[in-house]
Design a protein around this motif. Sequence first.
Motif, short mmCIF file in Angstrom:
data_model
loop_
_atom_site.label_atom_id
_atom_site.label_comp_id
_atom_site.label_asym_id
_atom_site.label_seq_id
_atom_site.Cartn_x
_atom_site.Cartn_y
_atom_site.Cartn_z
N ALA A 225 9.75 -58.39 14.25
CA ALA A 225 9.38 -57.93 15.58
C ALA A 225 9.77 -58.97 16.61
N SER A 226 10.09 -58.51 17.80
CA SER A 226 10.47 -59.43 18.86
C SER A 226 9.73 -59.04 20.14
N PHE A 227 9.70 -60.00 21.07
CA PHE A 227 9.09 -59.73 22.37
C PHE A 227 9.87 -60.51 23.42
N LEU A 228 10.23 -59.83 24.51
CA LEU A 228 10.96 -60.46 25.61
C LEU A 228 10.23 -60.17 26.92
N PHE A 229 9.99 -61.25 27.68
CA PHE A 229 9.36 -61.14 28.99
C PHE A 229 10.29 -61.77 30.02
N ASP A 230 10.66 -61.02 31.04
CA ASP A 230 11.51 -61.51 32.13
C ASP A 230 10.82 -61.22 33.46
N ARG A 231 10.71 -62.26 34.28
CA ARG A 231 10.24 -62.05 35.65
C ARG A 231 11.32 -62.52 36.60
N PHE A 232 11.81 -61.62 37.45
CA PHE A 232 12.88 -61.92 38.40
C PHE A 232 12.33 -61.87 39.82
N GLU B 6 14.14 -62.36 43.54
CA GLU B 6 15.39 -62.58 44.25
C GLU B 6 15.23 -62.26 45.73
N VAL B 7 15.90 -63.06 46.55
CA VAL B 7 15.96 -62.80 47.99
C VAL B 7 17.42 -62.85 48.40
N TYR B 8 17.93 -61.73 48.91
CA TYR B 8 19.30 -61.68 49.45
C TYR B 8 19.20 -61.29 50.92
N LEU B 9 19.71 -62.17 51.79
CA LEU B 9 19.50 -62.01 53.23
C LEU B 9 17.99 -61.93 53.49
N GLN B 10 17.49 -60.83 53.95
CA GLN B 10 16.04 -60.71 54.20
C GLN B 10 15.36 -59.76 53.21
N ASP B 11 16.11 -59.30 52.22
CA ASP B 11 15.56 -58.31 51.29
C ASP B 11 15.06 -58.98 50.02
N ASN B 12 13.87 -58.57 49.57
CA ASN B 12 13.29 -59.07 48.32
C ASN B 12 13.52 -58.07 47.21
N TYR B 13 13.91 -58.59 46.04
CA TYR B 13 14.10 -57.76 44.84
C TYR B 13 13.34 -58.44 43.70
N ASN B 14 12.16 -57.92 43.41
CA ASN B 14 11.32 -58.51 42.37
C ASN B 14 11.07 -57.47 41.28
N ARG B 15 11.06 -57.93 40.06
CA ARG B 15 10.72 -57.02 38.96
C ARG B 15 10.27 -57.84 37.75
N THR B 16 9.50 -57.20 36.89
CA THR B 16 9.06 -57.80 35.63
C THR B 16 9.42 -56.86 34.50
N GLU B 17 10.10 -57.40 33.51
CA GLU B 17 10.48 -56.61 32.34
C GLU B 17 9.73 -57.13 31.12
N THR B 18 9.11 -56.24 30.38
CA THR B 18 8.48 -56.58 29.11
C THR B 18 9.06 -55.67 28.04
N VAL B 19 9.51 -56.30 26.93
CA VAL B 19 10.23 -55.52 25.92
C VAL B 19 9.76 -55.93 24.52
N PRO B 20 8.71 -55.29 23.98
CA PRO B 20 8.42 -55.47 22.56
C PRO B 20 9.40 -54.66 21.72
N GLY B 21 9.74 -55.17 20.54
CA GLY B 21 10.73 -54.47 19.71
C GLY B 21 10.47 -54.67 18.23
N LEU B 22 10.98 -53.73 17.44
CA LEU B 22 10.90 -53.77 15.98
C LEU B 22 12.31 -53.58 15.42
N PHE B 23 12.60 -54.22 14.27
CA PHE B 23 13.95 -54.07 13.71
C PHE B 23 13.90 -54.15 12.18
N LEU B 24 14.93 -53.58 11.57
CA LEU B 24 15.11 -53.61 10.12
C LEU B 24 16.59 -53.66 9.83
N GLU B 25 16.99 -54.53 8.91
CA GLU B 25 18.40 -54.66 8.54
C GLU B 25 18.51 -54.79 7.03
N TYR B 26 19.45 -54.04 6.46
CA TYR B 26 19.65 -54.01 5.01
C TYR B 26 21.08 -54.45 4.68
N THR B 27 21.22 -55.31 3.69
CA THR B 27 22.53 -55.80 3.25
C THR B 27 22.75 -55.44 1.80
#
Length: 890
Positions: free
Chosen positions: A560-567, A569-590
């Motif tokens: 299992a994995s977990f990714l947290f991103d908080r962005f 940003e300010v471009y000129l006078q505009d604000n662009y903010n967001r938060t991404e949370t991504v829990p994940g599950l995986f399986l791999e067979y060889t």
Amino acid sequence: MKTLLRSILIITLFLTQTIAAQTITESTFKVKGECGMCKDRIETTAKNAGATSANWNAATQTLSVKYDPSTVTGDTLLKKIADVGHDNEKYSAPDTVYKNLPGCCLYERTPSLIKSPEQPVNNLTALPTNTFFVKGNCGSCKARIEKAAKEAGASGANWNSETQTVVLEFDPAKTSSDIILQKIAEAGHDNEKFLAKDAVYNALPGCCLYDRELAFGVKSDLVHDDEQQPQKDFTQHKDHIDHNIDGVLITKREEATSLSRKSAGLTFNIGQKELLKAACCNLSESFETNATVDVSFSNAVTGTKQLKMLGLDQKYTSLTRELLPSIRGLASPYGLNLIPGRWIGGIQLTKGGSTVTNGYESITGQINTEFLKFQGTPETAINFFADANGRFETNITSTNALTEHWSQTVLLHGNATVAKMDTNDDGFLDQPTGNQINAAYLLNYNDLEHTGLGTHFGISFVKDERNGGQKDFDRHTDQSQQTLYGIGIDLEKFDIWNKTGYVFKGKPYQSIGWMNQYSHHEQDSFFGNRNYLGKQSTFYSNLIFESILGNTNHKYKTGASFLFDRFDEVYLQDNYNRTETVPGLFLEYTLTGENYTLVAGARADFHNLAGTQFTPRVNFKYDFTPRTILRLSAGRGFRTANVFAENQQYFASNRQIEILGSSGEIYDLKPETAWNYGASLQQEFNLFNRKATLVADFFRTDFQNQVLTDLDVSPQKIVFYNLNGKSFANSFQTQLDFSPAKNLDLRVAYKFYDVQADYMDGRRNIPFMAKNRGFFNASYSTQPTEGKAFWSFDTTLQYVGKQDLPNLSTNPSEFQLARSSDSFVTLNAQISRDFSKNIRIYVGGENLTSFTQDNPIIDAANPFGNYFDGGMVYAPIMPANFYLGMDFKF
């Protein structure tokens, strides 16, 4: 900083004196094994028994060790290695221990390396008197060798392909080993006393063409018969593997870049030897001599280079460090410049879909960078670099052991660009000035043999400042008080990470690993009157469990994995903010068969903004022969675009940014998703009696959704919007690596790209992407002799075909571009002189053809006007540049 440098120098001097006071013995022994698990077990056992370093080679079945004879003996090391299950030239493993090894570790015990089990032989470096080294490759070789031996009088002969040895039975009164070995050579097989004639070797079937680069040299008292070839000198570079056994010298050249035979994916391993072929001041310059990756030309706006793979931008390639996410998000445009080249211990480059255990963002491939680590011998290195354009650099790297199980790495870097270059006299700097301070510390613990535990800890910090724009712009004067156009980019990045693994006792095939990383990246920048500020905080965690199903032919990884991103940003006078949370599950067979490997995996990620994403990937490898390998791959990837950070090369222009979207919180744009399919054929053969490798591959990337950057709507706009239609990239590459002469390596490659997308006005080629590219690299070294100086020569020639350019037809004629660029050729070269193992001086030149783009900045005389554009760079903007560097090791 001064205190840190002083402490490092004091510690280095102390370690140097301590090492000098020791007497270290270097020895090489025959040890049997089969796979990577065997390698770990053998090397760990040797180190636990007292060796300061250990390196086991599966191809030669040899163990190279360094140890202090006052504390341990070679006999003790070999006994300990036998006790854990590995036969060697003095001891055989107990049967019960051998039988309990994992299935993948069960090597062939016949012929034995010793005369009788459990009984030492008198000479540690001797093979049994009836066993001899003979080169071969397959079952046909075995039949030919054994037949030749019997024709020469042997009553029995048994050749083993794994150990490259033949066991002979003969009556000394009727024949001799010399007669038999000469007969075998006449049949086409090099051996420890005689070499096959070239004509005979070349007439062998393709499957029998063994690697003559791994050669058996002969002591000076073993002279060939007149009918045989004259004795050859097999001494190679200092970095070769040397192994002496009773008059036999085995040598193999270290490959600068190697294509993994065992990997199911198309994976290239790039070593330090490759990185030293060019200036390699940072990661972006580490691929100048590599044909797989395309490196863009640095521009006057950011001064950075970007990578492209399979015809697509760097953002579609997963860039990791120590298998942890590294260059992504807001770090994308400058991250490659923040990893110094001299810090890099190796690079693994995989084309196409990579493993699902490393995340979902890989679409065109993965590039993983490994930092320098302790390799058994403490080493401190200092590098100085300077070029004609006023760039200066210093690197200090130090690796050493703290205790038996703990080791550390200290990495320091500083650079400065001080010259204000304006070679085309347009009033703008050709490259930004500025400086960078970079430091990292790594701490490693390894006790897999006893406790099954290993852990790696790292911390790094970098601060980078760049100033560009018009030559006379003053960064220290407020923008409102001057009329000149300026660019300022200030970066800070902090990373801290840990990787911990545990191997279950008695189950070396079963393990669990946990990786965690926190990163914080800040950018404060301005481009003329435009300001851009960005912050990104990221936490990543990945838990992986690995085991088998029944036997080691069936392996699996899950976790299992977990990714947290908080962005923010300010471009000129505009604000662009967001938060991404991504829990994940995986399986791999060889699944591993006799001549095939299948790796199939899938992951599900639950993205709070993009929804649930399913990512399947599969890689398949089939060995038609040991020298003919087919690979197939298919997989899906997805990512969220960062439209401001990833397009900063266009900020130095009059273009206004417009986002056309209505799909939520990621700039109102949908996430990018794509499928990638690939096939490659790897063929090894002999050319000029030496190993050659030909690889041809084709990959196609199909986007289901993509954020398009449209520069053609208007020369005064950059428009971002989601794909409505098709977008694809076809990539074909063929590459030949061969050595026409001793110590001369050549690499020739051709690449064809077809990259198109459906824009608002119809289907067009992606701009700044040449359809045709050619590549040639040559490397030559004079024959090194132990303790004596030698030369190395490297040159790289690249052909870049025509590129489609953005449409500027609505501009006045003097501010327009042709719809396509001219093709051009660049040439880089370097000469280095190794005076000893510890001193190296190198000089080189870049863009020696001095091809430069005409008027790279449109309307440079009026930077605040409607037509100014500094982002239309498709070729070098600086003429030939020359550099000088020095390396010192302690």
